[in-house]
Structure formats: C-alpha cells, structure tokens
Motif scaffolding. Sequence first.
Motif, PDB file in Angstrom:
ATOM      1  N   LEU A 267       0.833  -1.206   0.000  1.00 16.50           N
ATOM      2  CA  LEU A 267       0.000   0.000   0.000  1.00 16.50           C
ATOM      3  C   LEU A 267       0.867   1.254   0.000  1.00 16.50           C
ATOM      4  CD1 LEU A 267      -2.939  -0.868   2.435  1.00 16.50           C
ATOM      5  CD2 LEU A 267      -2.549  -1.550   0.054  1.00 16.50           C
ATOM      6  N   GLY A 268       2.026   1.165   0.654  1.00 16.09           N
ATOM      7  CA  GLY A 268       2.957   2.292   0.634  1.00 16.09           C
ATOM      8  C   GLY A 268       3.426   2.626  -0.766  1.00 16.09           C
ATOM      9  N   MET A 269       3.604   1.605  -1.608  1.00 19.06           N
ATOM     10  CA  MET A 269       3.987   1.840  -2.997  1.00 19.06           C
ATOM     11  C   MET A 269       2.865   2.514  -3.771  1.00 19.06           C
ATOM     12  SD  MET A 269       5.928  -1.722  -3.943  1.00 19.06           S
ATOM     13  CE  MET A 269       7.299  -2.348  -2.965  1.00 19.06           C
ATOM     14  N   LEU A 270       1.627   2.125  -3.497  1.00 19.26           N
ATOM     15  CA  LEU A 270       0.493   2.791  -4.141  1.00 19.26           C
ATOM     16  C   LEU A 270       0.436   4.257  -3.735  1.00 19.26           C
ATOM     17  CD1 LEU A 270      -2.327   0.112  -3.681  1.00 19.26           C
ATOM     18  CD2 LEU A 270      -0.979   0.545  -5.736  1.00 19.26           C
ATOM     19  N   LEU A 271       0.670   4.537  -2.451  1.00 11.61           N
ATOM     20  CA  LEU A 271       0.624   5.900  -1.951  1.00 11.61           C
ATOM     21  C   LEU A 271       1.710   6.778  -2.555  1.00 11.61           C
ATOM     22  CD1 LEU A 271      -0.061   5.099   1.806  1.00 11.61           C
ATOM     23  CD2 LEU A 271      -1.586   6.428   0.322  1.00 11.61           C
ATOM     24  N   SER A 272       2.882   6.194  -2.816  1.00 11.75           N
ATOM     25  CA  SER A 272       4.037   6.969  -3.290  1.00 11.75           C
ATOM     26  C   SER A 272       4.268   6.856  -4.789  1.00 11.75           C
ATOM     27  CB  SER A 272       5.299   6.534  -2.543  1.00 11.75           C
ATOM     28  OG  SER A 272       5.550   5.147  -2.779  1.00 11.75           O
ATOM     29  N   HIS A 273       3.355   6.230  -5.512  1.00 11.68           N
ATOM     30  CA  HIS A 273       3.457   6.078  -6.972  1.00 11.68           C
ATOM     31  C   HIS A 273       4.696   5.290  -7.389  1.00 11.68           C
ATOM     32  CE1 HIS A 273       0.170   8.953  -7.426  1.00 11.68           C
ATOM     33  NE2 HIS A 273       0.832   9.811  -6.653  1.00 11.68           N
ATOM     34  N   THR A 274       5.072   4.297  -6.598  1.00  6.92           N
ATOM     35  CA  THR A 274       6.238   3.467  -6.938  1.00  6.92           C
ATOM     36  C   THR A 274       5.833   2.006  -7.159  1.00  6.92           C
ATOM     37  OG1 THR A 274       6.697   3.125  -4.566  1.00  6.92           O
ATOM     38  CG2 THR A 274       7.838   4.950  -5.665  1.00  6.92           C
ATOM     39  N   SER A 275       4.542   1.762  -7.412  1.00  2.58           N
ATOM     40  CA  SER A 275       4.052   0.388  -7.557  1.00  2.58           C
ATOM     41  C   SER A 275       4.289  -0.194  -8.944  1.00  2.58           C
ATOM     42  CB  SER A 275       2.547   0.336  -7.256  1.00  2.58           C
ATOM     43  OG  SER A 275       1.822   1.020  -8.269  1.00  2.58           O
ATOM     44  N   GLY A 276       4.493   0.666  -9.932  1.00  2.00           N
ATOM     45  CA  GLY A 276       4.596   0.194 -11.318  1.00  2.00           C
ATOM     46  C   GLY A 276       3.249   0.115 -12.011  1.00  2.00           C
ATOM     47  N   ILE A 277       2.188   0.401 -11.285  1.00  3.34           N
ATOM     48  CA  ILE A 277       0.847   0.388 -11.880  1.00  3.34           C
ATOM     49  C   ILE A 277       0.561   1.767 -12.454  1.00  3.34           C
ATOM     50  CG2 ILE A 277      -1.621   0.118 -11.431  1.00  3.34           C
ATOM     51  CD1 ILE A 277      -0.887  -1.684  -9.071  1.00  3.34           C
ATOM     52  N   ALA A 278       0.343   1.830 -13.738  1.00  8.09           N
ATOM     53  CA  ALA A 278       0.011   3.098 -14.386  1.00  8.09           C
ATOM     54  C   ALA A 278      -0.874   2.814 -15.585  1.00  8.09           C
ATOM     55  CB  ALA A 278       1.277   3.834 -14.827  1.00  8.09           C
ATOM     56  N   LEU A 279      -2.067   3.412 -15.601  1.00 15.46           N
ATOM     57  CA  LEU A 279      -3.016   3.150 -16.669  1.00 15.46           C
ATOM     58  C   LEU A 279      -3.981   4.311 -16.770  1.00 15.46           C
ATOM     59  CD1 LEU A 279      -4.498   1.165 -18.682  1.00 15.46           C
ATOM     60  CD2 LEU A 279      -5.869   0.466 -16.713  1.00 15.46           C
ATOM     61  N   ASN A 280      -4.267   4.713 -18.005  1.00 11.43           N
ATOM     62  CA  ASN A 280      -5.320   5.694 -18.241  1.00 11.43           C
ATOM     63  C   ASN A 280      -6.632   4.944 -18.422  1.00 11.43           C
ATOM     64  OD1 ASN A 280      -3.651   7.999 -18.172  1.00 11.43           O
ATOM     65  ND2 ASN A 280      -2.988   7.605 -20.268  1.00 11.43           N
ATOM     66  N   PHE A 281      -7.333   4.727 -17.325  1.00 12.12           N
ATOM     67  CA  PHE A 281      -8.564   3.937 -17.344  1.00 12.12           C
ATOM     68  C   PHE A 281      -9.719   4.766 -17.909  1.00 12.12           C
ATOM     69  CE2 PHE A 281      -7.451   5.585 -13.142  1.00 12.12           C
ATOM     70  CZ  PHE A 281      -8.420   6.564 -13.003  1.00 12.12           C
ATOM     71  N   PHE A 303       7.030  -1.233 -14.399  1.00 13.16           N
ATOM     72  CA  PHE A 303       8.369  -1.544 -13.895  1.00 13.16           C
ATOM     73  C   PHE A 303       8.229  -2.428 -12.667  1.00 13.16           C
ATOM     74  CE2 PHE A 303       7.194   2.739 -12.414  1.00 13.16           C
ATOM     75  CZ  PHE A 303       7.176   2.570 -11.038  1.00 13.16           C
ATOM     76  N   VAL A 304       9.327  -2.968 -12.207  1.00 14.77           N
ATOM     77  CA  VAL A 304       9.315  -3.814 -11.016  1.00 14.77           C
ATOM     78  C   VAL A 304       8.876  -2.979  -9.824  1.00 14.77           C
ATOM     79  CG1 VAL A 304      10.721  -5.200  -9.444  1.00 14.77           C
ATOM     80  CG2 VAL A 304      11.117  -5.317 -11.925  1.00 14.77           C
ATOM     81  N   PRO A 305       7.881  -3.416  -9.060  1.00 14.77           N
ATOM     82  CA  PRO A 305       7.380  -2.630  -7.938  1.00 14.77           C
ATOM     83  C   PRO A 305       8.483  -2.209  -6.967  1.00 14.77           C
ATOM     84  CG  PRO A 305       5.909  -4.452  -8.364  1.00 14.77           C
ATOM     85  CD  PRO A 305       7.099  -4.660  -9.250  1.00 14.77           C
ATOM     86  N   GLY A 306       8.448  -0.936  -6.578  1.00 17.51           N
ATOM     87  CA  GLY A 306       9.388  -0.407  -5.600  1.00 17.51           C
ATOM     88  C   GLY A 306      10.735  -0.016  -6.160  1.00 17.51           C
ATOM     89  N   THR A 307      10.895   0.030  -7.500  1.00 19.60           N
ATOM     90  CA  THR A 307      12.198   0.350  -8.094  1.00 19.60           C
ATOM     91  C   THR A 307      12.210   1.664  -8.869  1.00 19.60           C
ATOM     92  OG1 THR A 307      11.766  -0.859 -10.153  1.00 19.60           O
ATOM     93  CG2 THR A 307      12.716  -2.107  -8.309  1.00 19.60           C
ATOM     94  N   ASP A 308      11.066   2.334  -8.985  1.00 19.14           N
ATOM     95  CA  ASP A 308      11.005   3.568  -9.772  1.00 19.14           C
ATOM     96  C   ASP A 308       9.746   4.342  -9.387  1.00 19.14           C
ATOM     97  OD1 ASP A 308      11.705   5.514 -11.584  1.00 19.14           O
ATOM     98  OD2 ASP A 308      11.778   4.183 -13.324  1.00 19.14           O
ATOM     99  N   TYR A 309       9.581   5.487 -10.028  1.00 16.36           N
ATOM    100  CA  TYR A 309       8.420   6.340  -9.771  1.00 16.36           C
ATOM    101  C   TYR A 309       7.677   6.582 -11.074  1.00 16.36           C
ATOM    102  CZ  TYR A 309       5.738  10.646  -8.962  1.00 16.36           C
ATOM    103  OH  TYR A 309       4.742  11.590  -8.892  1.00 16.36           O
ATOM    104  N   MET A 310       6.364   6.485 -11.047  1.00 13.63           N
ATOM    105  CA  MET A 310       5.512   6.903 -12.152  1.00 13.63           C
ATOM    106  C   MET A 310       4.153   7.294 -11.578  1.00 13.63           C
ATOM    107  SD  MET A 310       4.315   4.955 -15.671  1.00 13.63           S
ATOM    108  CE  MET A 310       5.957   5.056 -16.383  1.00 13.63           C
ATOM    109  N   TYR A 311       3.791   8.552 -11.769  1.00  8.37           N
ATOM    110  CA  TYR A 311       2.529   9.054 -11.221  1.00  8.37           C
ATOM    111  C   TYR A 311       1.378   8.174 -11.689  1.00  8.37           C
ATOM    112  CZ  TYR A 311      -0.868  12.514  -9.588  1.00  8.37           C
ATOM    113  OH  TYR A 311      -1.889  13.152  -8.912  1.00  8.37           O
ATOM    114  N   SER A 312       0.543   7.758 -10.752  1.00  5.64           N
ATOM    115  CA  SER A 312      -0.463   6.751 -11.075  1.00  5.64           C
ATOM    116  C   SER A 312      -1.812   7.079 -10.453  1.00  5.64           C
ATOM    117  CB  SER A 312       0.001   5.369 -10.596  1.00  5.64           C
ATOM    118  OG  SER A 312      -1.000   4.404 -10.804  1.00  5.64           O
ATOM    119  N   ASN A 313      -2.750   7.562 -11.273  1.00  2.18           N
ATOM    120  CA  ASN A 313      -4.124   7.693 -10.818  1.00  2.18           C
ATOM    121  C   ASN A 313      -4.708   6.328 -10.470  1.00  2.18           C
ATOM    122  OD1 ASN A 313      -4.731  10.569 -11.003  1.00  2.18           O
ATOM    123  ND2 ASN A 313      -4.514  10.325 -13.210  1.00  2.18           N
ATOM    124  N   SER A 314      -4.266   5.314 -11.212  1.00  3.11           N
ATOM    125  CA  SER A 314      -4.771   3.960 -10.982  1.00  3.11           C
ATOM    126  C   SER A 314      -4.496   3.493  -9.561  1.00  3.11           C
ATOM    127  CB  SER A 314      -4.125   2.989 -11.980  1.00  3.11           C
ATOM    128  OG  SER A 314      -4.429   3.346 -13.305  1.00  3.11           O
TER     129      SER A 314
END
Length: 486
Positions: A267-281, A303-314
Amino acid sequence: MIFEWKKSFAWSRAALSAGLALAIVGGTLPAQTANAAGTGEAASLPAAAGRTAISAEIDGQPARWGPSVYTYRSLTYVPVREGAVSLGAQVKWDKVQRAAIVTLNGDELLYRPGSDTVSINGFALRMPGTTRYVDGILTVPLRGLTEPLKADVVPVSGPGTLKLSLTTDTHTQVDPGMEPVDAFLKTQNFSGSMLVAQNGSVKMRKAYGVSSASTLVRPTDLMRLGSLTKTFTAASVMKLAEEGKLSVDDTLAQHIPGYPRGDEITLGMLLSHTSGIALNFERKEGTPLAETVKEIQASPLKFVPGTDYMYSNSGYVLLAYIIEETSGMSYPEFVQSQILDPLGMKHSGTATRQTKIPTGYTYDWQEKAWKSVDEYYFSPSGTGSLYSTLDDMLIWADSLSAGKLLSEATMDAMYTPTPYKNYGYGWMTEGEGADKVVFHNGGGNGYTTGLRRGLSDGTVVVLLGNLGGLDTNAMTAAIRRLAFDQ
C-alpha cells in the motif's frame, strides 16, 4: 463559449494608466453626445408620473445614489460614479479613451459608453444591458456594477415600487504587503480563487476571472480539487492504519486477492506512486469502482514494484477501493464522515453533476482562445472526485499541521519521499528541517489547483483555478516567495 483574455477592449493598458490622473469633477462623469454614447438618440429620465419608485439600502444603510436611478427595458440603471462609490470603489475618468475606470481591491474595471461588456483586469464580462448617458450622466445596469464589484443584490418588487437590498463584498481581502501577489496573478491571467495565510490568519483571499459569460468567480465558490483529492485519500489510508485496520506494509494481494503480482506491491507503494501500476482507465460516469479496479488489474506493470516512480491515478483508485473494503463505507461516505464533517469542512464533498461550480475553460491552440468545457468531468473515487472552497482548504491544511486528524509520526511518514521522487504519501516535498515545504497540484478538464504548506512557519497557499493546464506547483511556489519572502 469562447473568451479571449486581455483582448476585450481595443485600448492598451499603458494608455489607460496615463489617463488615471483625470478625476471626476462636479459629481458626474463628463457629458457625451448621443451618437458617441451609442444610444441613437438623446436620453433623459422618464417623466416622474411614469417612473417606478426605487429605494435601496447597502449593508443596511440607505443608498446615496441621488435622483439618477431609473428603469429602462425592465433593468434598473444607476449612475456609475455614485453606484461604484457607494459599494466602496473609486472612480476616475480616462479623457483620452473616454472610459470610466472603477477600482476596488486592486481590480480595475473599465466602462465604455454604449458597451454591453465591462472589462475586469482584462477579462470581458457581459452586462444585461449597455451603458447609457442620461442627462449627461453615465449610467450602467445595476447588475453590471454589482457583479464586477462582487456585491450581492436582492430585489423586492411591489406595486409601483422596487426595493433593493445590496451587500458589499466582505470576502475579498488583500492585506498590506500582498500587492506583489495580486500583481503576479494578474500577469499570469489567472482565473479562479486564491488564498494566502499564516498560522491560521488569512493575509489574502481573492478571486479572479470569470465563472461564466456574465458572472465572475467569487472567493466563496465551490471548485473541483482534481488531484488534491489524493491528499484526502492518503490521509484516509493513514487514519485506517492508525486504527489498526490495515498497514502501509500490507500487500495489494491481501486486500485484492488474485491481483497479478499483488504480493510484490505494498500500500505504501500505491501511496508513493512506486508500484509500477500506471493506466489511463476509462472515465465513465456511473461505472462502479469495482469495474474500474478490474480494468486496472488487467494492465501490465510498467516496472518492477518499488524500483522507480511513475505518477499513477490507478494506484489511488485501488486505494479508494481498499478504503471501502476495509471500512465498510463508500469512499464518499468515509471521507465525509471521518474527515470533512469532524474538521468542520462544511463546503466540501464529492462532486456530482449537480455540484454548482464555476465553468471550466481549456485553451484551444488552433483558435487561440479559451473555450468553456461543456461536458461533465468525471473522476473515480480517490483520484480527483472532491470539491472544496478556499476557506475549507485552509481548515484542511491547518488541521493536518495541528495534528487534529493524524499523529505527528504518521504525518512524518507521509512527508518522507522515496529515493526516486520527492513524493511521499499523497504529498510532494521540498527542503529539509525548518525549511521543509509540502505541496500538491491537481487538474481536470478545465480546472487546475494547487496547495502549498510550510511545515514549520505555518504558511499556506491555495489556488483553485477554472483554467486547465496551469503550472500551479510553480505558481504556489512563486506566491509563497512573494508573500513571505521565501
């Protein structure tokens, strides 16, 4: 609807400024011929026998408008000078450009004889009728004066009489020293509302630009927050964590069983946009949150979760879903009952099609003009679904700083950025120690917002704009420097 900012009149601001020294004398604006006024014939007040009796009060006191108030084509007209002065403004006459210049709270209004628009700092506002010269006095439809000066008027009609109750603008505030901020926002052609405060004390509260073709944005207007909603989503998750109902170290799989690679994502990765989940739903009104979650679930990781940042509304849609599953309440219900109501944010909530907010505008680069956004901007829960006001956002900022919602340790965790970006849990950060600042921006179709807080000095800057595509992070930083020399 199309507006061309800063092009509402043909004269230049420099030329207008040159004429400001010519004050009105004799109690009226200069007389003008009928042709120049655009009336087509010499105008004079109707005979007393055929006139509707008009009485008015301003803030509970009789209006000192003199005998030049009249009705014309079902509109109440008042003299520009007496009307504006009675509402707290100053009036001067530009002899060269033949325009009445009204100033209040740093705003400059330009009235040109025979025109059905008034310019406010370069924004054109449509009046219900044209300005008219009557018996040598420049008059204007009453609402063509009250709306630009952000005053309210309530008419009460009776047989042969018209009673008007006016209240002046008590919400606009520009303290000494805030003039550079005012000038900055004018040069930026900002449309929307803004607030500057320190330690709970408001230094500046003001609105700029138009809400529609005939109305201005007011400092009290509700406004879509866009991604400032994420600060509430993050606080909701952390509140549930403090209550022991979840943890930021929980995996996504614990809350959404079967989520692909969900055991690698926290959940911390979701909060900080480091989960690798990014999609324009798909943003479709009426789509259940669970369906959007299924759509997100079907997308591959970036990307592999916890290794980078990508802003994610998802990621924040998933967090809203987890808030619902954990609390047993819908996201709107949880935020309302657990945050907004307890903090006294009475003018905030989840936006619907019925929420009355200023029209949003986007820039058409082909036509080089701002166009109104006619379709309703829908955002799923958790990402950009909330609305608020300036004063409520100040409550939000100050409540967080005062620890009214979350503990100091929790807030410190929210303000700790990852190694990949200056983003913690729902907040971006700058500086360290006593100089640390947290901020966030938001946007939607026709809206751009921003909030910036100094954690040690109690400074708060809020921008709630109804123009799309503004860099509000840069703007709030510039305003904070101008307001507090920081």
